[in-house]
Design a protein around this motif. Structure first.
Motif, PDB file in Angstrom:
ATOM      1  N   PRO A  51      19.624   1.928   2.950  1.00  0.00           N
ATOM      2  CA  PRO A  51      21.099   3.417   2.525  1.00  0.00           C
ATOM      3  C   PRO A  51      20.091   4.889   2.231  1.00  0.00           C
ATOM      4  CG  PRO A  51      21.688   1.625   1.968  1.00  0.00           C
ATOM      5  CD  PRO A  51      20.604   1.338   2.797  1.00  0.00           C
ATOM      6  N   ARG A  52      20.648   5.482   2.431  1.00  0.00           N
ATOM      7  CA  ARG A  52      19.778   6.884   1.417  1.00  0.00           C
ATOM      8  C   ARG A  52      21.049   7.511   1.303  1.00  0.00           C
ATOM      9  NH1 ARG A  52      19.436  10.621   5.459  1.00  0.00           N
ATOM     10  NH2 ARG A  52      19.201   9.880   7.829  1.00  0.00           N
ATOM     11  N   LEU A  53      20.951   8.580   0.296  1.00  0.00           N
ATOM     12  CA  LEU A  53      21.861   9.553  -0.173  1.00  0.00           C
ATOM     13  C   LEU A  53      22.002  11.257   1.160  1.00  0.00           C
ATOM     14  CD1 LEU A  53      21.456  10.378  -3.769  1.00  0.00           C
ATOM     15  CD2 LEU A  53      22.829   9.293  -2.337  1.00  0.00           C
ATOM     16  N   VAL A  54      22.720  11.108   2.221  1.00  0.00           N
ATOM     17  CA  VAL A  54      22.972  11.815   3.352  1.00  0.00           C
ATOM     18  C   VAL A  54      23.228  13.108   2.565  1.00  0.00           C
ATOM     19  CG1 VAL A  54      23.987  12.838   5.368  1.00  0.00           C
ATOM     20  CG2 VAL A  54      23.124  10.571   4.335  1.00  0.00           C
ATOM     21  N   LYS A  55      24.331  13.563   1.518  1.00  0.00           N
ATOM     22  CA  LYS A  55      24.964  14.457   1.263  1.00  0.00           C
ATOM     23  C   LYS A  55      25.376  14.383   0.052  1.00  0.00           C
ATOM     24  CE  LYS A  55      28.528  15.176   4.261  1.00  0.00           C
ATOM     25  NZ  LYS A  55      29.329  16.038   5.578  1.00  0.00           N
ATOM     26  N   ILE A  56      25.188  15.705  -0.761  1.00  0.00           N
ATOM     27  CA  ILE A  56      26.741  15.545  -2.312  1.00  0.00           C
ATOM     28  C   ILE A  56      27.798  16.921  -1.798  1.00  0.00           C
ATOM     29  CG2 ILE A  56      26.786  15.944  -4.154  1.00  0.00           C
ATOM     30  CD1 ILE A  56      24.536  14.470  -4.387  1.00  0.00           C
ATOM     31  N   VAL A  57      28.993  16.790  -1.363  1.00  0.00           N
ATOM     32  CA  VAL A  57      29.838  17.565  -1.489  1.00  0.00           C
ATOM     33  C   VAL A  57      30.973  17.994  -2.984  1.00  0.00           C
ATOM     34  CG1 VAL A  57      31.619  18.056  -0.634  1.00  0.00           C
ATOM     35  CG2 VAL A  57      30.400  17.323   0.781  1.00  0.00           C
ATOM     36  N   VAL A  58      30.779  19.273  -3.364  1.00  0.00           N
ATOM     37  CA  VAL A  58      30.847  19.637  -4.963  1.00  0.00           C
ATOM     38  C   VAL A  58      32.146  21.199  -4.345  1.00  0.00           C
ATOM     39  CG1 VAL A  58      30.619  20.599  -6.980  1.00  0.00           C
ATOM     40  CG2 VAL A  58      28.902  19.251  -5.624  1.00  0.00           C
ATOM     41  N   ASN A  59      33.747  20.286  -4.753  1.00  0.00           N
ATOM     42  CA  ASN A  59      34.913  20.941  -3.988  1.00  0.00           C
ATOM     43  C   ASN A  59      35.911  21.055  -4.811  1.00  0.00           C
ATOM     44  OD1 ASN A  59      37.183  21.821  -2.506  1.00  0.00           O
ATOM     45  ND2 ASN A  59      37.982  20.498  -3.137  1.00  0.00           N
ATOM     46  N   MET A  60      36.103  22.746  -5.508  1.00  0.00           N
ATOM     47  CA  MET A  60      36.559  23.180  -6.361  1.00  0.00           C
ATOM     48  C   MET A  60      38.016  23.584  -5.852  1.00  0.00           C
ATOM     49  SD  MET A  60      34.839  24.994  -9.396  1.00  0.00           S
ATOM     50  CE  MET A  60      33.738  24.488 -10.872  1.00  0.00           C
ATOM     51  N   GLY A  61      39.821  22.789  -6.170  1.00  0.00           N
ATOM     52  CA  GLY A  61      40.566  23.806  -6.035  1.00  0.00           C
ATOM     53  C   GLY A  61      41.332  24.569  -7.104  1.00  0.00           C
ATOM     54  N   VAL A  62      41.559  25.407  -6.531  1.00  0.00           N
ATOM     55  CA  VAL A  62      42.701  26.604  -7.338  1.00  0.00           C
ATOM     56  C   VAL A  62      44.110  26.554  -6.834  1.00  0.00           C
ATOM     57  CG1 VAL A  62      43.001  28.995  -8.159  1.00  0.00           C
ATOM     58  CG2 VAL A  62      40.456  27.768  -7.958  1.00  0.00           C
ATOM     59  N   SER A  63      45.091  26.674  -7.900  1.00  0.00           N
ATOM     60  CA  SER A  63      46.550  26.540  -7.030  1.00  0.00           C
ATOM     61  C   SER A  63      46.976  28.394  -6.930  1.00  0.00           C
ATOM     62  CB  SER A  63      47.294  26.548  -8.451  1.00  0.00           C
ATOM     63  OG  SER A  63      48.293  26.903  -7.808  1.00  0.00           O
ATOM     64  N   ALA A  64      47.658  27.866  -6.368  1.00  0.00           N
ATOM     65  CA  ALA A  64      47.906  29.436  -5.699  1.00  0.00           C
ATOM     66  C   ALA A  64      48.067  30.450  -6.114  1.00  0.00           C
ATOM     67  CB  ALA A  64      48.482  28.821  -4.376  1.00  0.00           C
ATOM     68  N   SER A  65      49.213  29.739  -7.898  1.00  0.00           N
ATOM     69  CA  SER A  65      49.872  30.479  -8.058  1.00  0.00           C
ATOM     70  C   SER A  65      48.936  31.319  -8.882  1.00  0.00           C
ATOM     71  CB  SER A  65      51.089  29.333  -9.183  1.00  0.00           C
ATOM     72  OG  SER A  65      49.655  28.605 -10.122  1.00  0.00           O
ATOM     73  N   GLU A  66      47.054  31.380  -9.537  1.00  0.00           N
ATOM     74  CA  GLU A  66      46.955  31.772  -9.891  1.00  0.00           C
ATOM     75  C   GLU A  66      46.333  32.889  -9.837  1.00  0.00           C
ATOM     76  OE1 GLU A  66      45.442  29.911 -13.547  1.00  0.00           O
ATOM     77  OE2 GLU A  66      45.734  28.183 -12.806  1.00  0.00           O
ATOM     78  N   GLU A  67      46.309  34.066 -10.929  1.00  0.00           N
ATOM     79  CA  GLU A  67      45.568  35.053 -10.895  1.00  0.00           C
ATOM     80  C   GLU A  67      44.775  34.976  -9.490  1.00  0.00           C
ATOM     81  OE1 GLU A  67      43.279  36.064 -14.464  1.00  0.00           O
ATOM     82  OE2 GLU A  67      45.112  35.839 -14.797  1.00  0.00           O
ATOM     83  N   LYS A  68      44.457  36.134  -9.230  1.00  0.00           N
ATOM     84  CA  LYS A  68      43.848  36.603  -7.684  1.00  0.00           C
ATOM     85  C   LYS A  68      42.155  36.375  -8.277  1.00  0.00           C
ATOM     86  CE  LYS A  68      46.504  40.517  -5.523  1.00  0.00           C
ATOM     87  NZ  LYS A  68      46.414  41.127  -5.303  1.00  0.00           N
ATOM     88  N   ASN A  69      41.914  36.736  -9.650  1.00  0.00           N
ATOM     89  CA  ASN A  69      39.850  36.403  -9.859  1.00  0.00           C
ATOM     90  C   ASN A  69      39.755  34.987 -10.046  1.00  0.00           C
ATOM     91  OD1 ASN A  69      41.332  36.683 -12.281  1.00  0.00           O
ATOM     92  ND2 ASN A  69      39.726  38.340 -13.417  1.00  0.00           N
ATOM     93  N   ALA A  70      40.985  34.251 -10.444  1.00  0.00           N
ATOM     94  CA  ALA A  70      40.346  32.546 -10.749  1.00  0.00           C
ATOM     95  C   ALA A  70      39.816  32.007  -9.098  1.00  0.00           C
ATOM     96  CB  ALA A  70      41.835  32.308 -10.248  1.00  0.00           C
ATOM     97  N   ILE A  71      40.024  32.335  -8.171  1.00  0.00           N
ATOM     98  CA  ILE A  71      38.549  32.028  -7.597  1.00  0.00           C
ATOM     99  C   ILE A  71      37.280  32.591  -7.847  1.00  0.00           C
ATOM    100  CG2 ILE A  71      39.853  33.666  -5.460  1.00  0.00           C
ATOM    101  CD1 ILE A  71      38.955  29.908  -4.975  1.00  0.00           C
TER     102      ILE A  71
END
Length: 235
Positions: free
Chosen positions: A30-50
């Motif tokens: 076994p070995r490491l293939v990849k690391i995925v980092v994901n941030m979810g931002v609520s649709a109700s947040e202000e525009k510059n939140a993303i």
């Protein structure tokens, strides 16, 4: 120059896994293939939140974040088709090993009351996903510039055939997994004694309930007799 953790994998982890599982081919290890980092931002947040989330993710990983957009319109969530709802970064090779090293050595130990991550978060295919509630655990984030608390999900993808091999791989790589306490196996005599104790407690409760019912019935009969006597005397 290769990452420090990659050299550790080649020199220490590979021989240990090969000796334990007796692989016939080096590509089965076994070995490491990849690391995925994901941030979810609520649709109700202000525009510059993303934009702020993407900047923080870029500081943490050292790579430009890709913006995730919604694939459907959902009125109840005030979500429109094509609206930005998060950002993600996929790390491979040396960058992946360097991020893994910083994650285990500097970031995770900064979590308050940290006692290790749960080893029960594998997906059954050798991949591990866990959540981080606050981006400020990473040293790259300056606290004075943080506008909002932003969590993230981190997925570690491996080539392990099952969760047991992936667990050994991550442990040998220095990933802080908590130890699972196994329940003590009870003997037949202990199980019998426990069953007898439960049966005795149940019998005692039933006897107590019967006594209370009898006392209540006696009290009710006495009250009815008294009421009848008073009615007779009134006539």
């Amino acid at each position: 120059m290769k990452a420090r953790l990659y050299n550790r994998y080649i020199n220490d982890v590979v021989p240990a896994l090969k000796a334990k599982y007796q692989y016939g081919n080096v590509h089965q290890i076994p070995r490491l293939v990849k690391i995925v980092v994901n941030m979810g931002v609520s649709a109700s947040e202000e525009k510059n939140a993303i934009d702020d989330a993407a900047k923080d993710l870029a500081l943490i990983t050292g790579r430009k974040a890709a913006i995730s957009k919604s694939r459907h319109s959902i009125a109840n969530f005030k979500l429109r088709l094509g609206q930005p709802i998060g950002c993600r970064v996929t790390l491979r090779r040396d960058v992946m090993y360097e991020f893994f090293d910083r994650l285990t050595a500097a970031a995770l130990p900064r979590i308050r009351d940290f006692r290790g991550l749960s080893p029960r978060k594998f997906d059954g295919r050798g991949n591990y996903t866990f959540g981080v509630a606050d981006q400020t655990i990473f040293p790259e984030i300056e606290l004075d510039k943080v506008k909002r608390t932003q969590g993230m999900d981190i997925t570690i993808v491996t080539t392990a055939r099952n969760d047991a091999e992936a667990l050994d791989l991550l442990k040998l790589m220095g990933f802080p997994l908590a130890e699972v306490k196994e329940a003590a196996v009870k003997t037949e005599a202990e199980l019998k004694a426990e069953a007898e104790a439960k049966a005795g407690a149940k019998a005692a409760a039933e006897a107590r309930a019967a006594l209370e019912a009898a006392a209540e019935a006696e009290h009710k009969a006495a009250a009815e007799a008294k009421a009848a006597a008073e009615a007779k005397a009134g006539k």
